[in-house]
Design a protein around this motif. Structure first.
Motif, PDB file in Angstrom:
ATOM      1  N   ILE A 296     -12.993  72.363  12.126  1.00  0.00           N
ATOM      2  CA  ILE A 296     -12.256  72.996  14.109  1.00  0.00           C
ATOM      3  C   ILE A 296     -11.653  72.355  14.147  1.00  0.00           C
ATOM      4  O   ILE A 296     -10.751  73.067  14.751  1.00  0.00           O
ATOM      5  N   GLU A 297     -11.097  71.221  13.317  1.00  0.00           N
ATOM      6  CA  GLU A 297      -9.650  70.915  13.697  1.00  0.00           C
ATOM      7  C   GLU A 297      -8.640  71.852  12.962  1.00  0.00           C
ATOM      8  O   GLU A 297      -7.259  71.811  13.512  1.00  0.00           O
ATOM      9  N   ILE A 298      -8.764  72.179  12.311  1.00  0.00           N
ATOM     10  CA  ILE A 298      -7.773  73.612  11.444  1.00  0.00           C
ATOM     11  C   ILE A 298      -8.094  74.495  12.345  1.00  0.00           C
ATOM     12  O   ILE A 298      -6.556  74.934  12.803  1.00  0.00           O
ATOM     13  N   LEU A 299      -8.876  74.969  12.688  1.00  0.00           N
ATOM     14  CA  LEU A 299      -8.971  76.486  13.483  1.00  0.00           C
ATOM     15  C   LEU A 299      -8.158  75.919  14.914  1.00  0.00           C
ATOM     16  O   LEU A 299      -8.470  77.111  15.397  1.00  0.00           O
ATOM     17  N   GLU A 300      -9.102  74.485  15.789  1.00  0.00           N
ATOM     18  CA  GLU A 300      -8.452  74.369  17.009  1.00  0.00           C
ATOM     19  C   GLU A 300      -6.651  74.747  16.810  1.00  0.00           C
ATOM     20  O   GLU A 300      -6.654  75.151  17.991  1.00  0.00           O
ATOM     21  N   VAL A 301      -6.643  74.142  15.551  1.00  0.00           N
ATOM     22  CA  VAL A 301      -4.629  74.325  15.803  1.00  0.00           C
ATOM     23  C   VAL A 301      -4.528  76.109  15.465  1.00  0.00           C
ATOM     24  O   VAL A 301      -3.409  76.088  16.167  1.00  0.00           O
ATOM     25  N   ALA A 302      -5.326  76.533  14.281  1.00  0.00           N
ATOM     26  CA  ALA A 302      -4.948  77.455  14.436  1.00  0.00           C
ATOM     27  C   ALA A 302      -4.931  78.542  16.442  1.00  0.00           C
ATOM     28  O   ALA A 302      -3.515  79.963  16.245  1.00  0.00           O
ATOM     29  N   LYS A 303      -5.773  78.127  16.909  1.00  0.00           N
ATOM     30  CA  LYS A 303      -5.704  78.632  17.832  1.00  0.00           C
ATOM     31  C   LYS A 303      -4.103  78.974  18.953  1.00  0.00           C
ATOM     32  O   LYS A 303      -3.989  79.967  19.426  1.00  0.00           O
ATOM     33  N   PHE A 304      -3.379  78.443  18.586  1.00  0.00           N
ATOM     34  CA  PHE A 304      -2.040  78.185  19.445  1.00  0.00           C
ATOM     35  C   PHE A 304      -1.087  79.098  18.559  1.00  0.00           C
ATOM     36  O   PHE A 304      -0.228  79.204  19.330  1.00  0.00           O
ATOM     37  N   LYS A 305      -1.452  79.455  16.883  1.00  0.00           N
ATOM     38  CA  LYS A 305      -0.848  80.692  17.163  1.00  0.00           C
ATOM     39  C   LYS A 305      -0.759  81.710  17.215  1.00  0.00           C
ATOM     40  O   LYS A 305      -0.211  82.654  17.644  1.00  0.00           O
ATOM     41  N   SER A 306      -2.453  82.158  17.589  1.00  0.00           N
ATOM     42  CA  SER A 306      -3.134  83.542  17.678  1.00  0.00           C
ATOM     43  C   SER A 306      -4.122  83.079  18.179  1.00  0.00           C
ATOM     44  O   SER A 306      -4.870  83.246  18.484  1.00  0.00           O
ATOM     45  N   SER A 307      -4.492  83.108  20.356  1.00  0.00           N
ATOM     46  CA  SER A 307      -5.242  83.431  21.179  1.00  0.00           C
ATOM     47  C   SER A 307      -6.033  84.135  20.799  1.00  0.00           C
ATOM     48  O   SER A 307      -7.431  84.715  21.349  1.00  0.00           O
ATOM     49  N   GLU A 308      -5.791  85.544  20.199  1.00  0.00           N
ATOM     50  CA  GLU A 308      -6.492  86.577  19.819  1.00  0.00           C
ATOM     51  C   GLU A 308      -6.559  86.649  18.382  1.00  0.00           C
ATOM     52  O   GLU A 308      -7.614  88.566  18.252  1.00  0.00           O
ATOM     53  N   ASP A 309      -7.156  86.395  17.334  1.00  0.00           N
ATOM     54  CA  ASP A 309      -7.487  86.507  16.613  1.00  0.00           C
ATOM     55  C   ASP A 309      -9.025  86.173  15.923  1.00  0.00           C
ATOM     56  O   ASP A 309      -9.315  85.044  16.362  1.00  0.00           O
ATOM     57  N   ILE A 310      -9.851  87.068  15.983  1.00  0.00           N
ATOM     58  CA  ILE A 310     -10.626  87.293  15.895  1.00  0.00           C
ATOM     59  C   ILE A 310     -11.536  86.501  14.660  1.00  0.00           C
ATOM     60  O   ILE A 310     -12.602  85.670  14.904  1.00  0.00           O
ATOM     61  N   ASP A 311     -10.575  85.747  13.721  1.00  0.00           N
ATOM     62  CA  ASP A 311     -11.485  85.282  12.312  1.00  0.00           C
ATOM     63  C   ASP A 311     -11.131  83.714  12.978  1.00  0.00           C
ATOM     64  O   ASP A 311     -12.182  82.966  12.671  1.00  0.00           O
ATOM     65  N   VAL A 312     -10.030  83.657  13.436  1.00  0.00           N
ATOM     66  CA  VAL A 312      -9.848  82.114  14.527  1.00  0.00           C
ATOM     67  C   VAL A 312     -11.711  81.753  14.626  1.00  0.00           C
ATOM     68  O   VAL A 312     -12.453  80.757  14.923  1.00  0.00           O
ATOM     69  N   TYR A 313     -11.958  82.453  16.171  1.00  0.00           N
ATOM     70  CA  TYR A 313     -13.280  82.385  16.452  1.00  0.00           C
ATOM     71  C   TYR A 313     -14.524  82.516  15.955  1.00  0.00           C
ATOM     72  O   TYR A 313     -15.434  81.634  16.428  1.00  0.00           O
ATOM     73  N   LEU A 314     -14.585  83.757  15.060  1.00  0.00           N
ATOM     74  CA  LEU A 314     -15.571  83.849  14.673  1.00  0.00           C
ATOM     75  C   LEU A 314     -16.020  82.036  13.344  1.00  0.00           C
ATOM     76  O   LEU A 314     -17.084  81.647  13.232  1.00  0.00           O
ATOM     77  N   GLY A 315     -14.917  81.578  12.917  1.00  0.00           N
ATOM     78  CA  GLY A 315     -14.828  80.228  12.137  1.00  0.00           C
ATOM     79  C   GLY A 315     -15.362  79.655  12.508  1.00  0.00           C
ATOM     80  O   GLY A 315     -15.747  78.891  12.245  1.00  0.00           O
ATOM     81  N   LEU A 316     -14.963  79.404  13.869  1.00  0.00           N
ATOM     82  CA  LEU A 316     -15.202  78.436  15.255  1.00  0.00           C
ATOM     83  C   LEU A 316     -16.102  78.039  15.611  1.00  0.00           C
ATOM     84  O   LEU A 316     -17.832  77.340  15.734  1.00  0.00           O
ATOM     85  N   SER A 317     -17.215  79.478  15.539  1.00  0.00           N
ATOM     86  CA  SER A 317     -18.287  79.576  15.805  1.00  0.00           C
ATOM     87  C   SER A 317     -19.286  79.079  15.095  1.00  0.00           C
ATOM     88  O   SER A 317     -20.782  78.281  15.411  1.00  0.00           O
ATOM     89  N   ARG A 318     -19.234  79.442  13.784  1.00  0.00           N
ATOM     90  CA  ARG A 318     -19.888  78.848  12.738  1.00  0.00           C
ATOM     91  C   ARG A 318     -19.589  77.373  12.276  1.00  0.00           C
ATOM     92  O   ARG A 318     -20.872  76.137  12.289  1.00  0.00           O
TER      93      ARG A 318
END
Length: 362
Positions: A296-318
């Motif tokens: 979660i920590e890593i993927l929340e940082v990834a959101k600031f690279k791209s707020s429209e990448d589906i893999d970021v949100y899929l990984g966070l949801s899991r």
């Protein structure tokens, strides 16, 4: 700096005589301590995939302890990660040895300085066709050299690549991007399905599918020029324009390759795409190992690279689901569905999350 000073980093030193060279790097108002580990002090692979960006930074030679503290926001962590990644790429070029001869540096085997001088001379000559042709040859040379390193699905961290001399598609793209940057060849980071590659744009306006592993991960996909008859959604000139006019937005189009039929190829600028894919790859690996809080920590940082990448949100949801944080899992999954509203997997996952949330509240 005596090795005793770095005991708290968790890195193991072979003797009290080992020393670490360090210096200060300032970016804006923030200072970082950069240090170089001798090759024999590089960490083993088990210690590389860590959630703490502070520890991750140390493995890439950047001390961010004064920059990332308890309660630091994802935005603050993202800024520190930028420095960690850039320093890691610099180290990768400076330190990575050849896959077959550990006594020779990769850049020396390739003759990187000579190639750079040659390309600069062609640029000054104004012969665009000759320059574009040579750029394509040089990119292919890089691709062949990187493909000689063994493939490992879980190796994308720069410190781990240096230690193990192997990499996955993300690691190969990070290395390829560093080489292309050094000689001035333009490229974009491509993401299709669960695969990452580079799309090179030569000075003559040609677009090239440049899988830096040369098919080690997807052997049925050939590297080739992407001419107008091989792509849908954009023309080669539009893709070149996108690369020549950097934005934070991504570009999507379809490649007429049977393996990727119906799946869009997403292009992002190098300074965003490579870091984003390393973060996503690490977040998924952590999640697969059951280390969900770290993912979660890593993927929340990834959101600031791209707020429209589906893999970021899929990984966070899991990850949120596995932590039983269902409201946050639903929010992440809903965002992923906004990006891809026809995705049946996401629809099923959202229904499952809502059921779990309802049961947990009853």
């Amino acid at each position: 700096i005596p090795s005793e000073s770095f005991k708290k980093t968790g890195l193991k030193f072979s003797s009290a005589q080992d020393t670490v060279k360090s210096w200060q790097l300032k970016t804006g108002a923030i200072s970082y301590t950069i240090f170089t580990l001798p090759q024999h002090l590089l960490p083993v692979s088990e210690s590389v995939t860590r959630s703490s960006l502070t520890e991750w930074g140390k493995l890439n030679g950047v001390n961010t302890e004064q920059n990332i503290k308890e309660g630091s926001t994802p935005s603050e962590k993202e800024k520190a990660y930028d420095v960690v990644f850039r320093e890691g790429q610099r180290r990768l070029l400076a330190e990575l040895s050849d896959s077959r001869n550990g006594e020779i540096k990769l850049v020396d085997k390739l003759g990187l300085k000579k190639l750079k001088t040659e390309l600069n001379a062609l640029k000054e000559s104004g012969d665009i066709q000759a320059l574009g042709k040579r750029e394509a040859e040089v990119a292919r040379l890089f691709q062949q050299a990187i493909s000689e390193y063994p493939y490992n699905m879980e190796t994308c961290h720069i410190a781990e690549i240096l230690n193990k001399k192997e990499m996955n598609c993300v690691g190969a793209s990070v290395l390829g991007g560093a080489l292309l940057d050094d000689v001035g060849i333009k490229y974009q980071v491509g993401h299709i399905g669960n695969h990452v590659l580079l799309i090179t744009i030569t000075s003559d306006g040609k677009i090239w599918w440049q899988d830096m592993q040369d098919g080690l991960e997807r052997p049925e996909i050939g590297n080739e020029e992407l001419t107008a008859d091989k792509i849908e959604g954009n023309t080669p000139s539009e893709i070149a324009d996108f690369a020549n006019n950097p934005t934070k937005e991504s570009l999507k189009f379809f490649v007429k390759k049977e393996y990727w039929k119906g799946q869009p190829l997403t292009l992002t600028q190098p300074n965003i795409g490579l870091e984003l894919q390393e973060l996503i790859s690490t977040g998924y690996m952590l999640g697969n190992k059951g280390r969900n809080k770290e993912a979660i920590e890593i993927l929340e940082v990834a959101k600031f690279k791209s707020s429209e990448d589906i893999d970021v949100y899929l990984g966070l949801s899991r990850a949120y689901k596995n932590e039983k944080r269902y409201a946050e899992a639903i929010s992440a999954c809903s965002k992923a569905l906004e990006i891809d509203p026809d995705n049946n997997y996401l629809k099923g996952l959202l229904d499952e999350l809502k059921t779990l949330a309802s049961a947990s509240n009853s």
